[in-house]
Design a protein around this motif. Structure first.
Motif, PDB file in Angstrom:
ATOM      1  N   PHE A 191     -10.420  -7.526   6.902  1.00 35.57           N
ATOM      2  CA  PHE A 191      -9.832  -6.098   6.622  1.00 35.57           C
ATOM      3  C   PHE A 191     -10.718  -5.316   7.683  1.00 35.57           C
ATOM      4  O   PHE A 191     -11.535  -5.726   8.340  1.00 35.57           O
ATOM      5  CB  PHE A 191     -10.488  -5.883   5.289  1.00 35.57           C
ATOM      6  CG  PHE A 191      -9.745  -5.968   4.149  1.00 35.57           C
ATOM      7  CD1 PHE A 191      -8.755  -7.058   4.023  1.00 35.57           C
ATOM      8  CD2 PHE A 191      -9.885  -5.314   2.913  1.00 35.57           C
ATOM      9  CE1 PHE A 191      -8.325  -7.293   3.005  1.00 35.57           C
ATOM     10  CE2 PHE A 191      -9.246  -5.694   1.837  1.00 35.57           C
ATOM     11  CZ  PHE A 191      -8.355  -6.688   1.967  1.00 35.57           C
ATOM     12  N   ASN A 235      -8.184 -10.691  -6.110  1.00 39.30           N
ATOM     13  CA  ASN A 235      -6.932 -11.097  -5.440  1.00 39.30           C
ATOM     14  C   ASN A 235      -7.315 -12.369  -4.765  1.00 39.30           C
ATOM     15  O   ASN A 235      -6.452 -13.461  -4.724  1.00 39.30           O
ATOM     16  CB  ASN A 235      -6.400 -10.082  -4.335  1.00 39.30           C
ATOM     17  CG  ASN A 235      -5.966  -8.972  -4.825  1.00 39.30           C
ATOM     18  OD1 ASN A 235      -5.437  -8.798  -5.989  1.00 39.30           O
ATOM     19  ND2 ASN A 235      -5.845  -7.725  -4.090  1.00 39.30           N
ATOM     20  N   PHE A 290      -1.712  -6.221   7.391  1.00 46.92           N
ATOM     21  CA  PHE A 290      -1.178  -5.133   6.901  1.00 46.92           C
ATOM     22  C   PHE A 290      -1.848  -3.882   6.696  1.00 46.92           C
ATOM     23  O   PHE A 290      -1.439  -2.935   7.285  1.00 46.92           O
ATOM     24  CB  PHE A 290      -0.563  -5.592   5.584  1.00 46.92           C
ATOM     25  CG  PHE A 290       0.336  -4.761   4.980  1.00 46.92           C
ATOM     26  CD1 PHE A 290       1.966  -4.603   5.295  1.00 46.92           C
ATOM     27  CD2 PHE A 290       0.235  -3.691   4.022  1.00 46.92           C
ATOM     28  CE1 PHE A 290       2.724  -3.727   4.584  1.00 46.92           C
ATOM     29  CE2 PHE A 290       1.067  -2.712   3.514  1.00 46.92           C
ATOM     30  CZ  PHE A 290       2.378  -2.890   3.831  1.00 46.92           C
ATOM     31  N   LEU A 291      -3.012  -4.011   6.313  1.00 46.48           N
ATOM     32  CA  LEU A 291      -4.018  -2.937   6.360  1.00 46.48           C
ATOM     33  C   LEU A 291      -4.202  -2.666   7.817  1.00 46.48           C
ATOM     34  O   LEU A 291      -4.366  -1.386   7.955  1.00 46.48           O
ATOM     35  CB  LEU A 291      -5.277  -3.315   5.433  1.00 46.48           C
ATOM     36  CG  LEU A 291      -4.895  -3.491   4.154  1.00 46.48           C
ATOM     37  CD1 LEU A 291      -6.245  -3.954   3.308  1.00 46.48           C
ATOM     38  CD2 LEU A 291      -4.620  -2.056   3.261  1.00 46.48           C
ATOM     39  N   ASP A 331       6.170 -12.532   2.391  1.00 44.30           N
ATOM     40  CA  ASP A 331       5.496 -11.333   3.125  1.00 44.30           C
ATOM     41  C   ASP A 331       5.491 -11.682   4.451  1.00 44.30           C
ATOM     42  O   ASP A 331       5.204 -12.932   4.872  1.00 44.30           O
ATOM     43  CB  ASP A 331       4.031 -11.510   2.521  1.00 44.30           C
ATOM     44  CG  ASP A 331       4.086 -10.600   1.200  1.00 44.30           C
ATOM     45  OD1 ASP A 331       4.838  -9.734   0.949  1.00 44.30           O
ATOM     46  OD2 ASP A 331       3.027 -11.019   0.392  1.00 44.30           O
ATOM     47  N   ARG A 353      -5.486 -16.006  -5.650  1.00 41.68           N
ATOM     48  CA  ARG A 353      -4.686 -16.707  -4.734  1.00 41.68           C
ATOM     49  C   ARG A 353      -5.365 -17.925  -4.093  1.00 41.68           C
ATOM     50  O   ARG A 353      -4.693 -18.544  -3.135  1.00 41.68           O
ATOM     51  CB  ARG A 353      -4.650 -15.716  -3.435  1.00 41.68           C
ATOM     52  CG  ARG A 353      -3.604 -14.340  -3.734  1.00 41.68           C
ATOM     53  CD  ARG A 353      -3.820 -13.265  -2.630  1.00 41.68           C
ATOM     54  NE  ARG A 353      -3.029 -12.109  -3.013  1.00 41.68           N
ATOM     55  CZ  ARG A 353      -3.238 -11.189  -2.135  1.00 41.68           C
ATOM     56  NH1 ARG A 353      -4.316 -10.993  -1.488  1.00 41.68           N
ATOM     57  NH2 ARG A 353      -2.581 -10.181  -2.657  1.00 41.68           N
ATOM     58  N   ASP A 382       2.377 -11.595  -5.744  1.00 43.81           N
ATOM     59  CA  ASP A 382       2.636 -11.271  -4.476  1.00 43.81           C
ATOM     60  C   ASP A 382       4.263 -11.332  -4.226  1.00 43.81           C
ATOM     61  O   ASP A 382       4.961 -12.155  -5.114  1.00 43.81           O
ATOM     62  CB  ASP A 382       1.909 -12.248  -3.306  1.00 43.81           C
ATOM     63  CG  ASP A 382       0.642 -12.082  -3.328  1.00 43.81           C
ATOM     64  OD1 ASP A 382       0.237 -10.800  -3.175  1.00 43.81           O
ATOM     65  OD2 ASP A 382      -0.304 -12.746  -3.084  1.00 43.81           O
ATOM     66  N   PRO A 411       2.231  -3.652  -6.554  1.00 40.78           N
ATOM     67  CA  PRO A 411       1.962  -3.839  -5.077  1.00 40.78           C
ATOM     68  C   PRO A 411       3.200  -3.861  -4.291  1.00 40.78           C
ATOM     69  O   PRO A 411       4.355  -4.085  -4.800  1.00 40.78           O
ATOM     70  CB  PRO A 411       1.371  -5.448  -5.204  1.00 40.78           C
ATOM     71  CG  PRO A 411       2.270  -5.958  -6.435  1.00 40.78           C
ATOM     72  CD  PRO A 411       2.220  -4.894  -7.330  1.00 40.78           C
ATOM     73  N   ARG A 455       4.329  -6.980   1.644  1.00 43.16           N
ATOM     74  CA  ARG A 455       3.742  -6.842   2.978  1.00 43.16           C
ATOM     75  C   ARG A 455       4.667  -6.940   4.275  1.00 43.16           C
ATOM     76  O   ARG A 455       4.766  -7.925   4.730  1.00 43.16           O
ATOM     77  CB  ARG A 455       2.509  -7.696   3.036  1.00 43.16           C
ATOM     78  CG  ARG A 455       1.359  -7.296   2.123  1.00 43.16           C
ATOM     79  CD  ARG A 455       0.185  -8.218   2.358  1.00 43.16           C
ATOM     80  NE  ARG A 455       0.196  -9.727   2.441  1.00 43.16           N
ATOM     81  CZ  ARG A 455       0.165 -10.292   1.059  1.00 43.16           C
ATOM     82  NH1 ARG A 455      -0.286  -9.507   0.169  1.00 43.16           N
ATOM     83  NH2 ARG A 455      -0.064 -11.403   1.046  1.00 43.16           N
ATOM     84  N   THR A 499      -0.358 -11.028   6.589  1.00 41.88           N
ATOM     85  CA  THR A 499      -1.424 -11.172   5.482  1.00 41.88           C
ATOM     86  C   THR A 499      -1.970  -9.690   5.136  1.00 41.88           C
ATOM     87  O   THR A 499      -1.811  -8.821   5.776  1.00 41.88           O
ATOM     88  CB  THR A 499      -2.694 -12.027   6.310  1.00 41.88           C
ATOM     89  OG1 THR A 499      -3.231 -10.947   7.138  1.00 41.88           O
ATOM     90  CG2 THR A 499      -2.292 -13.293   6.744  1.00 41.88           C
ATOM     91  N   GLU A 500      -2.863  -9.801   4.175  1.00 40.08           N
ATOM     92  CA  GLU A 500      -3.177  -8.512   3.540  1.00 40.08           C
ATOM     93  C   GLU A 500      -4.154  -7.773   4.771  1.00 40.08           C
ATOM     94  O   GLU A 500      -4.048  -6.464   4.825  1.00 40.08           O
ATOM     95  CB  GLU A 500      -4.182  -8.590   2.275  1.00 40.08           C
ATOM     96  CG  GLU A 500      -4.317  -7.017   1.582  1.00 40.08           C
ATOM     97  CD  GLU A 500      -5.171  -7.455   0.460  1.00 40.08           C
ATOM     98  OE1 GLU A 500      -4.892  -6.339  -0.564  1.00 40.08           O
ATOM     99  OE2 GLU A 500      -5.375  -8.464   0.018  1.00 40.08           O
ATOM    100  N   PRO A 538      -6.204  -0.602  -1.269  1.00 37.02           N
ATOM    101  CA  PRO A 538      -5.462  -1.996  -1.641  1.00 37.02           C
ATOM    102  C   PRO A 538      -5.830  -2.173  -3.285  1.00 37.02           C
ATOM    103  O   PRO A 538      -6.843  -2.393  -3.354  1.00 37.02           O
ATOM    104  CB  PRO A 538      -5.927  -3.103  -0.699  1.00 37.02           C
ATOM    105  CG  PRO A 538      -6.653  -2.381   0.385  1.00 37.02           C
ATOM    106  CD  PRO A 538      -7.385  -1.150  -0.129  1.00 37.02           C
TER     107      PRO A 538
END
Length: 308
Positions: free
Chosen positions: A222, A207, A185-186, A178, A211, A174, A138, A141, A181-182, A168
């Motif tokens: 997303f 994930n 980031f995406l 960071d 988490r 992680d 990974p 982030r 957040t995922e 992803p």
């Protein structure tokens, strides 16, 4: 002078945004099929006969690095109209070093060879300082990681004649501190690059579970309007963590998340859901049952039988 430069910069950013928006629209048009989203399965030599025998198969995926010497059975699928997507695992888009031009050139040649509608790779790195990890790792982030990914995706797409979708990964850890957040980031990554999203539903589940998060809420964070296609795979619990193995059956929780994803995805401009298996291949009737379960969860036609 500063005001003039600021206005010029704003205009350049607006032009870049318009170009990326137009590119995404054109790329989505290339993914359109007459039937809309469907179910596929990753092509592997061990199950080539099973894959070839699926009467409703419309798309498949092949490991891009294996296209140095493509199997005739894979090319036969291409020739019968099955869409073949090269899926890279060794570009190391998230590495601090620039992507290897030879690997990018191979990816482009593979896409041309199988007449691919798009190619895909991972939001990950696999090497650093000349050392190979042997695994997808990974990326932090962070702003620095975003810059590296943006650069490497730009270098890659400059050599491709088809869209690039990025996936992803499932991560067992992680990085500390960071900055995003995922989902954030995406979204930022796809905005910067114009790339599409390969949504791995099983990775979202893995994930979130590891988490302690709600997988549906993670899914909703997303950029789902950018999804080109989805992965589905099996996993297992071990040492207090859920492992995305690709060798175990798809659990009911992942199938439920497929249904949640389908409720939130546009029916246009994506290929559908692809079952990944990378070992522990069960008999054909078991694979067929998994494909049927994915189709049922997504409320799509089963590909294991001929259309009426």
């Amino acid at each position: 002078m500063q005001l003039v430069l600021l206005v010029l910069l704003q205009r350049l950013l607006l032009l870049q945004w318009l170009v990326l928006r137009r590119r995404r629209r054109l790329w989505r048009m290339t993914l359109q099929t007459t039937t809309g989203p469907t179910v596929g399965i990753g092509w592997r030599p061990e199950i080539a006969e099973f894959v070839a025998g699926l009467p409703g198969l419309a798309f498949t995926e092949v490991i891009a690095e294996s296209l140095h010497h493509p199997d005739p059975e894979l090319l036969a699928l291409r020739d019968r109209g099955v869409r073949v997507v090269p899926h890279g695992v060794k570009l190391s888009l998230g590495g601090a070093e620039e992507v290897d031009p030879a690997r990018v050139a191979h990816l482009a040649r593979g896409a041309a060879l199988v007449a691919a509608p798009l190619v895909s790779e991972h939001v990950a790195f696999v090497r650093a300082g000349g050392l190979e990890a042997g695994h997808l790792l990974p990326v932090p982030r962070s702003r620095a990681a975003l810059a590296a990914l943006t650069r490497n995706i730009a270098l890659t797409t400059a050599e491709l004649d088809v869209p690039l979708a990025v996936e992803p990964i499932a991560a067992l850890f992680d990085w500390p501190d960071d900055e995003y957040t995922e989902g954030e980031f995406l979204t930022e990554l796809l905005d910067r690059t114009g790339a599409l999203l390969l949504l791995d539903v099983a990775n979202v589940y893995a994930n979130a579970r590891n988490r302690g998060q709600d997988p549906v809420k993670v899914l909703e964070s997303f950029p789902l309007e950018r999804v080109a296609y989805c992965h589905v795979a099996g996993g297992m619990e071990g040492d207090g963590l859920y492992h995305d193995t690709h060798t175990d059956p798809v659990p009911s929780e992942v199938l439920a998340l497929v249904g949640e994803a389908e409720e939130r995805l546009s029916p246009e401009g994506r290929l559908g859901y692809l079952l990944e298996r990378d070992g522990g291949y069960p008999p054909g009737h078991v694979l067929a049952a998994e494909l049927d379960a994915i189709a049922d969860a997504a409320r799509l036609e089963r590909i294991t039988r001929r259309a009426a």
